[in-house]
Design a protein around this motif. Structure first.
Motif, mmCIF file in Angstrom:
data_model
loop_
_atom_site.group_PDB
_atom_site.id
_atom_site.type_symbol
_atom_site.label_atom_id
_atom_site.label_comp_id
_atom_site.label_asym_id
_atom_site.label_seq_id
_atom_site.Cartn_x
_atom_site.Cartn_y
_atom_site.Cartn_z
ATOM 1 N N ALA A 12 0.831 -1.204 0.000
ATOM 2 C CA ALA A 12 0.000 0.000 0.000
ATOM 3 C C ALA A 12 0.866 1.254 0.000
ATOM 4 C CB ALA A 12 -0.928 0.005 1.214
ATOM 5 N N LEU A 13 1.948 1.217 0.754
ATOM 6 C CA LEU A 13 2.848 2.368 0.809
ATOM 7 C C LEU A 13 3.512 2.589 -0.549
ATOM 8 C CD1 LEU A 13 4.258 4.592 2.381
ATOM 9 C CD2 LEU A 13 5.966 2.900 3.070
ATOM 10 N N ALA A 14 4.006 1.515 -1.146
ATOM 11 C CA ALA A 14 4.654 1.630 -2.457
ATOM 12 C C ALA A 14 3.681 2.213 -3.480
ATOM 13 C CB ALA A 14 5.161 0.267 -2.908
ATOM 14 N N LYS A 15 2.450 1.737 -3.465
ATOM 15 C CA LYS A 15 1.445 2.249 -4.399
ATOM 16 C C LYS A 15 1.186 3.736 -4.155
ATOM 17 C CE LYS A 15 -3.099 1.262 -6.267
ATOM 18 N NZ LYS A 15 -4.260 0.383 -6.240
ATOM 19 N N SER A 20 8.061 0.871 -6.493
ATOM 20 C CA SER A 20 7.904 -0.565 -6.276
ATOM 21 C C SER A 20 8.138 -0.909 -4.800
ATOM 22 C CB SER A 20 8.903 -1.344 -7.138
ATOM 23 O OG SER A 20 10.221 -1.150 -6.656
ATOM 24 N N THR A 21 7.683 -2.086 -4.412
ATOM 25 C CA THR A 21 7.926 -2.539 -3.037
ATOM 26 C C THR A 21 9.426 -2.719 -2.807
ATOM 27 O OG1 THR A 21 7.585 -4.853 -3.672
ATOM 28 C CG2 THR A 21 5.684 -3.666 -2.774
ATOM 29 N N TRP A 27 15.006 1.713 0.390
ATOM 30 C CA TRP A 27 15.045 2.956 1.158
ATOM 31 C C TRP A 27 15.245 2.689 2.639
ATOM 32 C CZ3 TRP A 27 10.220 5.702 -1.301
ATOM 33 C CH2 TRP A 27 10.588 6.299 -2.518
ATOM 34 N N TRP A 28 14.477 1.762 3.209
ATOM 35 C CA TRP A 28 14.587 1.587 4.649
ATOM 36 C C TRP A 28 15.823 0.799 5.038
ATOM 37 C CZ3 TRP A 28 14.494 -2.574 7.944
ATOM 38 C CH2 TRP A 28 13.992 -3.770 7.480
ATOM 39 N N ASN A 29 16.427 0.083 4.106
ATOM 40 C CA ASN A 29 17.673 -0.621 4.392
ATOM 41 C C ASN A 29 18.905 0.257 4.229
ATOM 42 O OD1 ASN A 29 17.184 -3.406 5.165
ATOM 43 N ND2 ASN A 29 16.168 -3.578 3.175
ATOM 44 N N ASP A 30 18.775 1.420 3.613
ATOM 45 C CA ASP A 30 19.900 2.329 3.385
ATOM 46 C C ASP A 30 19.878 3.434 4.441
ATOM 47 O OD1 ASP A 30 21.762 4.196 2.531
ATOM 48 O OD2 ASP A 30 21.096 4.179 0.445
ATOM 49 N N PRO A 31 20.841 3.411 5.386
ATOM 50 C CA PRO A 31 20.838 4.420 6.445
ATOM 51 C C PRO A 31 21.023 5.848 5.927
ATOM 52 C CG PRO A 31 22.816 3.053 6.578
ATOM 53 C CD PRO A 31 21.942 2.473 5.510
ATOM 54 N N ASN A 32 21.585 6.023 4.743
ATOM 55 C CA ASN A 32 21.779 7.363 4.180
ATOM 56 C C ASN A 32 20.476 8.003 3.716
ATOM 57 O OD1 ASN A 32 24.624 7.288 4.493
ATOM 58 N ND2 ASN A 32 24.762 6.033 2.652
ATOM 59 N N VAL A 33 19.467 7.185 3.462
ATOM 60 C CA VAL A 33 18.178 7.702 2.981
ATOM 61 C C VAL A 33 17.350 8.245 4.146
ATOM 62 C CG1 VAL A 33 16.024 7.064 1.795
ATOM 63 C CG2 VAL A 33 18.215 6.186 0.978
ATOM 64 N N ILE A 40 7.246 -4.397 12.674
ATOM 65 C CA ILE A 40 7.070 -5.738 12.120
ATOM 66 C C ILE A 40 6.037 -6.485 12.954
ATOM 67 C CG2 ILE A 40 8.204 -7.912 11.545
ATOM 68 C CD1 ILE A 40 10.559 -6.305 10.684
ATOM 69 N N ILE A 41 4.995 -6.932 12.265
ATOM 70 C CA ILE A 41 3.907 -7.683 12.888
ATOM 71 C C ILE A 41 3.723 -8.961 12.087
ATOM 72 C CG2 ILE A 41 1.469 -7.678 13.539
ATOM 73 C CD1 ILE A 41 1.636 -4.572 13.534
ATOM 74 N N ASN A 42 3.876 -10.107 12.742
ATOM 75 C CA ASN A 42 3.758 -11.400 12.064
ATOM 76 C C ASN A 42 4.639 -11.472 10.815
ATOM 77 O OD1 ASN A 42 1.935 -12.402 13.948
ATOM 78 N ND2 ASN A 42 0.188 -11.563 12.832
ATOM 79 N N ARG A 43 5.863 -11.017 10.947
ATOM 80 C CA ARG A 43 6.876 -11.026 9.883
ATOM 81 C C ARG A 43 6.521 -10.154 8.679
ATOM 82 N NH1 ARG A 43 8.223 -17.255 9.166
ATOM 83 N NH2 ARG A 43 5.984 -17.261 8.979
ATOM 84 N N ARG A 44 5.571 -9.252 8.849
ATOM 85 C CA ARG A 44 5.221 -8.308 7.788
ATOM 86 C C ARG A 44 5.584 -6.906 8.238
ATOM 87 N NH1 ARG A 44 -0.172 -10.394 4.793
ATOM 88 N NH2 ARG A 44 0.441 -12.578 4.754
ATOM 89 N N LYS A 45 6.018 -6.079 7.288
ATOM 90 C CA LYS A 45 6.442 -4.715 7.592
ATOM 91 C C LYS A 45 5.275 -3.744 7.422
ATOM 92 C CE LYS A 45 9.961 -5.075 4.638
ATOM 93 N NZ LYS A 45 10.193 -6.382 4.226
ATOM 94 N N TYR A 46 5.111 -2.889 8.421
ATOM 95 C CA TYR A 46 4.104 -1.828 8.384
ATOM 96 C C TYR A 46 4.794 -0.521 8.723
ATOM 97 C CZ TYR A 46 0.762 -5.629 8.351
ATOM 98 O OH TYR A 46 0.065 -6.755 8.016
ATOM 99 N N PHE A 47 4.497 0.504 7.965
ATOM 100 C CA PHE A 47 5.136 1.804 8.140
ATOM 101 C C PHE A 47 4.127 2.812 8.669
ATOM 102 C CE2 PHE A 47 7.508 -0.516 5.010
ATOM 103 C CZ PHE A 47 8.832 -0.217 5.292
ATOM 104 N N SER A 48 4.592 3.663 9.554
ATOM 105 C CA SER A 48 3.753 4.725 10.098
ATOM 106 C C SER A 48 3.520 5.771 9.011
ATOM 107 C CB SER A 48 4.447 5.377 11.296
ATOM 108 O OG SER A 48 3.864 6.625 11.588
ATOM 109 N N ALA A 49 2.259 6.013 8.688
ATOM 110 C CA ALA A 49 1.926 7.008 7.669
ATOM 111 C C ALA A 49 2.437 8.387 8.074
ATOM 112 C CB ALA A 49 0.422 7.037 7.439
ATOM 113 N N ALA A 50 2.363 8.722 9.354
ATOM 114 C CA ALA A 50 2.838 10.033 9.823
ATOM 115 C C ALA A 50 4.349 10.162 9.661
ATOM 116 C CB ALA A 50 2.443 10.233 11.287
ATOM 117 N N GLU A 51 5.086 9.091 9.966
ATOM 118 C CA GLU A 51 6.544 9.137 9.819
ATOM 119 C C GLU A 51 6.955 9.233 8.354
ATOM 120 O OE1 GLU A 51 7.549 5.606 12.061
ATOM 121 O OE2 GLU A 51 8.405 6.855 13.643
ATOM 122 N N VAL A 52 6.221 8.561 7.485
ATOM 123 C CA VAL A 52 6.522 8.634 6.049
ATOM 124 C C VAL A 52 6.218 10.033 5.525
ATOM 125 C CG1 VAL A 52 5.913 7.759 3.757
ATOM 126 C CG2 VAL A 52 6.252 6.164 5.664
#
Length: 75
Positions: A12-15, A20-21, A27-33, A40-52
């Motif tokens: 949903a975030l990528a869209k 792309s996902t 982006w999140w794996n690169d500390p320079n970005v 992480i919930i049940n091995r799935r990644k969820y991003f805070s809309a406010a932080e993004v």
């Protein structure tokens, strides 16, 4: 802790960002970005809309040329 209603899954975030996902993962794996880390919930990644949103605002501010420098270059 984040409220569930403000979390976005990677797809949903990528869209929403028009990327792309894999780009979101890079982006999140690169500390320079400086992309916000996921929750992480049940091995799935969820991003805070406010932080993004805050990250996007920071990136937009960094990409804007300094108006003072722009005026000096025009002279």
């Amino acid at each position: 802790m984040h409220e569930t209603s403000e979390l976005m899954g990677t797809s949903a975030l990528a869209k929403a960002l028009g990327v792309s996902t894999r780009t979101v993962d890079r982006w999140w794996n690169d500390p320079n970005v400086g992309f916000p880390a996921p929750t992480i919930i049940n091995r799935r990644k969820y991003f805070s809309a406010a932080e993004v949103r805050a990250w996007r605002a920071r990136m937009a501010a960094r990409s804007r040329p300094d108006r003072g420098a722009e005026s000096a270059n025009a002279a």
